[in-house]
Design a protein around this motif. Structure first.
Motif, mmCIF file in Angstrom:
data_model
loop_
_atom_site.group_PDB
_atom_site.id
_atom_site.type_symbol
_atom_site.label_atom_id
_atom_site.label_comp_id
_atom_site.label_asym_id
_atom_site.label_seq_id
_atom_site.Cartn_x
_atom_site.Cartn_y
_atom_site.Cartn_z
ATOM 1 N N ILE A 147 0.698 -1.138 0.217
ATOM 2 C CA ILE A 147 -0.064 -0.017 -0.018
ATOM 3 C C ILE A 147 0.839 1.105 -0.075
ATOM 4 N N ALA A 148 0.783 2.171 -0.859
ATOM 5 C CA ALA A 148 1.285 3.435 -1.081
ATOM 6 C C ALA A 148 0.553 4.513 -1.134
ATOM 7 N N LEU A 149 0.699 5.520 -0.262
ATOM 8 C CA LEU A 149 -0.136 6.595 -0.298
ATOM 9 C C LEU A 149 0.721 7.809 -1.011
ATOM 10 N N GLN A 150 -0.054 8.445 -1.794
ATOM 11 C CA GLN A 150 0.792 9.501 -2.379
ATOM 12 C C GLN A 150 0.383 10.878 -1.523
ATOM 13 N N VAL A 151 1.546 11.625 -1.530
ATOM 14 C CA VAL A 151 1.430 12.408 -0.366
ATOM 15 C C VAL A 151 1.864 13.693 -1.351
ATOM 16 N N PHE B 86 4.983 5.478 13.126
ATOM 17 C CA PHE B 86 5.705 4.470 12.123
ATOM 18 C C PHE B 86 7.186 4.626 12.222
ATOM 19 N N LYS B 87 7.809 3.491 12.000
ATOM 20 C CA LYS B 87 9.303 3.627 11.865
ATOM 21 C C LYS B 87 9.524 3.192 10.351
ATOM 22 N N ALA B 88 10.457 4.244 9.778
ATOM 23 C CA ALA B 88 10.681 4.220 8.453
ATOM 24 C C ALA B 88 11.890 2.919 7.987
ATOM 25 N N GLN B 89 11.745 2.246 7.008
ATOM 26 C CA GLN B 89 12.964 1.473 6.795
ATOM 27 C C GLN B 89 14.271 1.918 6.768
ATOM 28 N N ASP B 90 15.256 1.497 6.703
ATOM 29 C CA ASP B 90 16.505 1.979 6.522
ATOM 30 C C ASP B 90 17.022 2.543 5.207
ATOM 31 N N LEU B 91 16.508 1.656 3.946
ATOM 32 C CA LEU B 91 16.731 1.618 2.800
ATOM 33 C C LEU B 91 15.241 2.081 1.877
ATOM 34 N N ASN B 92 15.176 3.079 1.357
ATOM 35 C CA ASN B 92 13.816 3.289 0.558
ATOM 36 C C ASN B 92 14.414 3.668 -0.855
ATOM 37 N N PRO B 93 13.199 3.413 -1.749
ATOM 38 C CA PRO B 93 13.440 3.625 -3.047
ATOM 39 C C PRO B 93 13.199 5.305 -3.508
ATOM 40 N N PRO B 94 13.994 5.675 -4.353
ATOM 41 C CA PRO B 94 13.724 7.305 -4.807
ATOM 42 C C PRO B 94 12.438 7.569 -4.619
ATOM 43 N N GLY B 95 12.098 8.737 -4.094
ATOM 44 C CA GLY B 95 10.747 9.402 -4.012
ATOM 45 C C GLY B 95 9.777 8.613 -3.218
ATOM 46 N N ALA B 96 10.097 7.889 -2.218
ATOM 47 C CA ALA B 96 9.305 7.157 -1.463
ATOM 48 C C ALA B 96 9.857 6.730 -0.130
ATOM 49 N N VAL B 97 9.037 6.595 0.891
ATOM 50 C CA VAL B 97 9.526 6.013 2.314
ATOM 51 C C VAL B 97 8.541 4.908 2.589
ATOM 52 N N VAL B 98 9.141 3.498 2.897
ATOM 53 C CA VAL B 98 8.476 2.414 3.014
ATOM 54 C C VAL B 98 8.629 2.303 4.631
ATOM 55 N N PHE B 99 7.378 2.120 5.494
ATOM 56 C CA PHE B 99 7.558 1.975 6.703
ATOM 57 C C PHE B 99 7.569 0.509 6.968
ATOM 58 N N PRO C 228 1.357 -7.534 8.091
ATOM 59 C CA PRO C 228 1.906 -8.259 6.986
ATOM 60 C C PRO C 228 1.833 -7.537 5.764
ATOM 61 N N ILE C 229 1.637 -6.406 5.453
ATOM 62 C CA ILE C 229 1.505 -5.609 4.233
ATOM 63 C C ILE C 229 2.475 -4.250 4.212
ATOM 64 N N ALA C 230 3.230 -4.094 3.479
ATOM 65 C CA ALA C 230 4.171 -2.815 3.609
ATOM 66 C C ALA C 230 3.047 -1.722 3.376
ATOM 67 N N LEU C 231 3.550 -0.489 4.075
ATOM 68 C CA LEU C 231 2.851 0.685 3.822
ATOM 69 C C LEU C 231 4.011 1.869 3.395
ATOM 70 N N ALA C 232 3.760 2.620 2.510
ATOM 71 C CA ALA C 232 4.567 3.541 2.143
ATOM 72 C C ALA C 232 3.849 4.707 1.940
ATOM 73 N N LEU C 233 4.626 5.896 1.802
ATOM 74 C CA LEU C 233 4.361 7.290 1.585
ATOM 75 C C LEU C 233 5.386 7.284 0.035
ATOM 76 N N ARG C 234 4.653 8.141 -1.012
ATOM 77 C CA ARG C 234 5.618 8.261 -2.128
ATOM 78 C C ARG C 234 5.012 9.645 -2.808
ATOM 79 N N GLU C 235 5.929 10.104 -3.511
ATOM 80 C CA GLU C 235 5.859 11.212 -4.256
ATOM 81 C C GLU C 235 4.793 10.896 -5.428
ATOM 82 N N PRO C 236 3.868 11.599 -5.890
ATOM 83 C CA PRO C 236 2.873 11.211 -6.856
ATOM 84 C C PRO C 236 3.518 11.209 -8.178
ATOM 85 N N PRO C 237 3.212 10.165 -8.998
ATOM 86 C CA PRO C 237 3.724 10.230 -10.404
ATOM 87 C C PRO C 237 3.007 11.083 -11.418
#
Length: 122
Positions: free
Chosen positions: A10-14, A30-43, A47-56
């Motif tokens: 699940i990724a919420l565009q912010v 929430f605690k962010a993962q140590d490594l994240n893809p560009p333009g996103a933060v994965v917490f 059982p399902i990953a939750l992320a925030l991301r820049e909108p495409p």
């Protein structure tokens, strides 16, 4: 015949990734993962990953995002998390109540997403 299995990410565009990441960390806890893809933060969530991301593509400049989406997030104790979030300055949209998945409340984020936190059931 093939069919969907179920949500796996699940990724919420912010509108402002840095501000939303700070809010989700400091207010929601929430605690962010140590490594994240560009333009996103994965917490770190299960059982399902939750992320925030820049909108495409551009988002509306005003108004709440995610209208019509109901996102339930399990926690150890909804009552305790509610009180902690209020203490941290979080915005409660619906107070603690009993529901189909146990105790729950609804909180708002800076972009207008409504997140329902509920006590995890065993």
């Amino acid at each position: 015949m093939t069919m969907p299995i179920g949500p796996s990410f699940i990724a919420l565009q912010v509108r402002d990734l840095a501000a939303s990441t700070k809010f989700y960390s400091e207010i929601f806890g929430f605690k962010a993962q140590d490594l994240n893809p560009p333009g996103a933060v994965v917490f770190v969530t299960k059982p399902i990953a939750l992320a925030l991301r820049e909108p495409p593509r551009p988002l509306p400049e005003t108004g709440p995002l995610g209208t019509g989406v109901v996102l339930w997030v399990a926690c150890n104790d909804a009552d305790a998390l509610h009180d902690l979030m209020v203490e941290r300055g979080g915005k409660v949209l619906a107070p603690i109540n009993d529901g189909p998945f146990g105790r729950f409340f609804v909180a708002g984020d800076p972009d207008g997403y409504a997140i329902t936190f509920h006590t995890a059931q065993n």
